[in-house]
Motif scaffolding. Structure first.
Motif, PDB file in Angstrom:
ATOM      1  N   LEU A  22      -4.588  -3.576   2.601  1.00  0.00           N
ATOM      2  CA  LEU A  22      -3.267  -3.298   3.179  1.00  0.00           C
ATOM      3  C   LEU A  22      -2.998  -1.806   3.265  1.00  0.00           C
ATOM      4  O   LEU A  22      -3.248  -1.059   2.315  1.00  0.00           O
ATOM      5  N   ARG A  23      -2.468  -1.396   4.420  1.00  0.00           N
ATOM      6  CA  ARG A  23      -2.072  -0.011   4.637  1.00  0.00           C
ATOM      7  C   ARG A  23      -0.592   0.160   4.253  1.00  0.00           C
ATOM      8  O   ARG A  23       0.104  -0.818   4.020  1.00  0.00           O
ATOM      9  N   GLN A  24      -0.135   1.393   4.204  1.00  0.00           N
ATOM     10  CA  GLN A  24       1.293   1.632   3.946  1.00  0.00           C
ATOM     11  C   GLN A  24       2.135   1.273   5.167  1.00  0.00           C
ATOM     12  O   GLN A  24       3.310   0.904   5.049  1.00  0.00           O
ATOM     13  N   THR A  25       1.552   1.391   6.337  1.00  0.00           N
ATOM     14  CA  THR A  25       2.267   1.139   7.591  1.00  0.00           C
ATOM     15  C   THR A  25       2.677  -0.322   7.730  1.00  0.00           C
ATOM     16  O   THR A  25       1.909  -1.215   7.377  1.00  0.00           O
ATOM     17  N   LEU A  26       3.876  -0.557   8.231  1.00  0.00           N
ATOM     18  CA  LEU A  26       4.310  -1.919   8.553  1.00  0.00           C
ATOM     19  C   LEU A  26       3.889  -2.255   9.986  1.00  0.00           C
ATOM     20  O   LEU A  26       3.765  -1.358  10.825  1.00  0.00           O
ATOM     21  N   ARG A  32       5.775  -7.153   7.790  1.00  0.00           N
ATOM     22  CA  ARG A  32       4.861  -7.069   6.648  1.00  0.00           C
ATOM     23  C   ARG A  32       3.990  -5.837   6.825  1.00  0.00           C
ATOM     24  O   ARG A  32       4.002  -5.212   7.887  1.00  0.00           O
ATOM     25  N   ARG A  33       3.207  -5.508   5.765  1.00  0.00           N
ATOM     26  CA  ARG A  33       2.301  -4.374   5.876  1.00  0.00           C
ATOM     27  C   ARG A  33       1.128  -4.739   6.784  1.00  0.00           C
ATOM     28  O   ARG A  33       0.741  -5.893   6.893  1.00  0.00           O
ATOM     29  N   GLU A  34       0.614  -3.714   7.428  1.00  0.00           N
ATOM     30  CA  GLU A  34      -0.515  -3.887   8.342  1.00  0.00           C
ATOM     31  C   GLU A  34      -1.810  -3.874   7.535  1.00  0.00           C
ATOM     32  O   GLU A  34      -1.913  -3.141   6.548  1.00  0.00           O
ATOM     33  N   SER A 151       7.357   3.151   6.693  1.00  0.00           N
ATOM     34  CA  SER A 151       6.798   3.799   5.506  1.00  0.00           C
ATOM     35  C   SER A 151       7.344   5.222   5.314  1.00  0.00           C
ATOM     36  O   SER A 151       7.236   5.772   4.220  1.00  0.00           O
TER      37      SER A 151
END
Lengths: 195, 195
Positions: A22-26, A32-34, A151
């Motif tokens: 999981l990245r910080q970016t939604l 949800r997180r990307e 984020s």
């Protein structure tokens, strides 16, 4: 031939794990997180769609290959948040170890080929790599704007901090960097990003 | 130029929705259902890695473009389960309407280009499209085996039903079709797939 095929299939099964990083970016709606696999897909189509805006002529099939492969090392090394100075200190070392293991699952010639593509992306020296990196920097900005801050707000990132990424976009595309300046001005005005 | 760029960015924001389209297939560990965006990324790397096994020489950059684009229509039309006979009856019509809207967000020349690539994939006539379709059929089989049955068990799919897909793999790659026969034999033996 069968031995090569089995190695290739093992690699493909192993890289499925990128869907769990999981990245910080939604994602754009903010639900949800990307994860890094779907992020890589999005970059590949973004590079394809925006190729005409590259500063120099690029071989788009090489750019696409770079962005498809660029995050695979995160399976072992994890995603390092772009504003995490401490995490970025030993990122290169952690990722090289990961690359050795993951690309090492492949037959020798493909291992060398994929490793070279990944190194080229990381080095940001060729026209293809500069454009690939520009796209990798651009997309999270769009996501944060669509998530009305995303984020940026979770991590208290302000405009000055985001502006530190713009030179890497400008390296690959003046047009995209100018566009980013405009949408960041707008994001500050709307309160998605603090000044 | 700016107008074109804005259209391209709108397209890229819209296709983010593919990350919310869930397939029947589970990711390889079986933790959750796979989404169509991460599936497309996986196919792109599978095509790149397995290109040498295509029956005829393929232009791998075109194959990659096809698989990156092939599921975008699902944003509007939804994912149709491959064994859903009823859902597959009007799939082509639903997907064409979706393609008109989604690719229609792009500047005219790119709209035409992406639409043509998608139609070529669906037609399964060119060597590139046959290989792209073979990869699209192969990957869920690997996922089901790794999930010890996965969507085969959820939906009561048996070996005879799975075998109806093999000709589309064979069309693109004899080598991969033969490999699939072996791993399906093994899956039956292990009880992941009923005979």
């Amino acid at each position: 031939m069968l031995e090569k095929l089995i190695q290739q299939i093992e690699f493909l099964k192993e890289i499925d794990q990128l869907k769990l990083v999981l990245r910080q970016t939604l994602i754009c709606g903010g639900e949800r997180r990307e994860n890094s696999a779907e992020h890589s897909w999005h970059l590949a189509l973004a590079a394809t769609t925006l190729a005409e805006h590259a500063n120099e002529p690029v071989d788009i099939s090489r750019v696409v290959k770079m962005v498809l492969l660029h995050d695979i090392v995160e399976i072992d090394a994890g995603d390092t948040f772009i504003y995490d100075d401490k995490g970025n200190e030993d990122k290169a070392e952690r990722e090289q170890i990961a690359a050795d293991r993951l690309f090492g699952l492949l037959p020798e010639s493909q291992k060398d080929e994929f490793m070279a593509v990944w190194h080229e992306f990381e080095a940001r020296e060729s026209a293809d790599a500069k454009f690939a990196n520009a796209i990798d920097r651009l997309m999270p900005l769009l996501h944060n704007i669509m998530a009305k801050g995303g984020s940026w707000q979770t991590h208290g990132i302000n405009r000055a901090k985001v502006d530190t990424l713009t030179p890497k976009i400008r390296d690959g595309s003046e047009t995209l960097a100018n566009f980013v300046n405009q949408i960041l001005d707008d994001a500050v005005e709307k309160g998605y990003l603090s000044a």
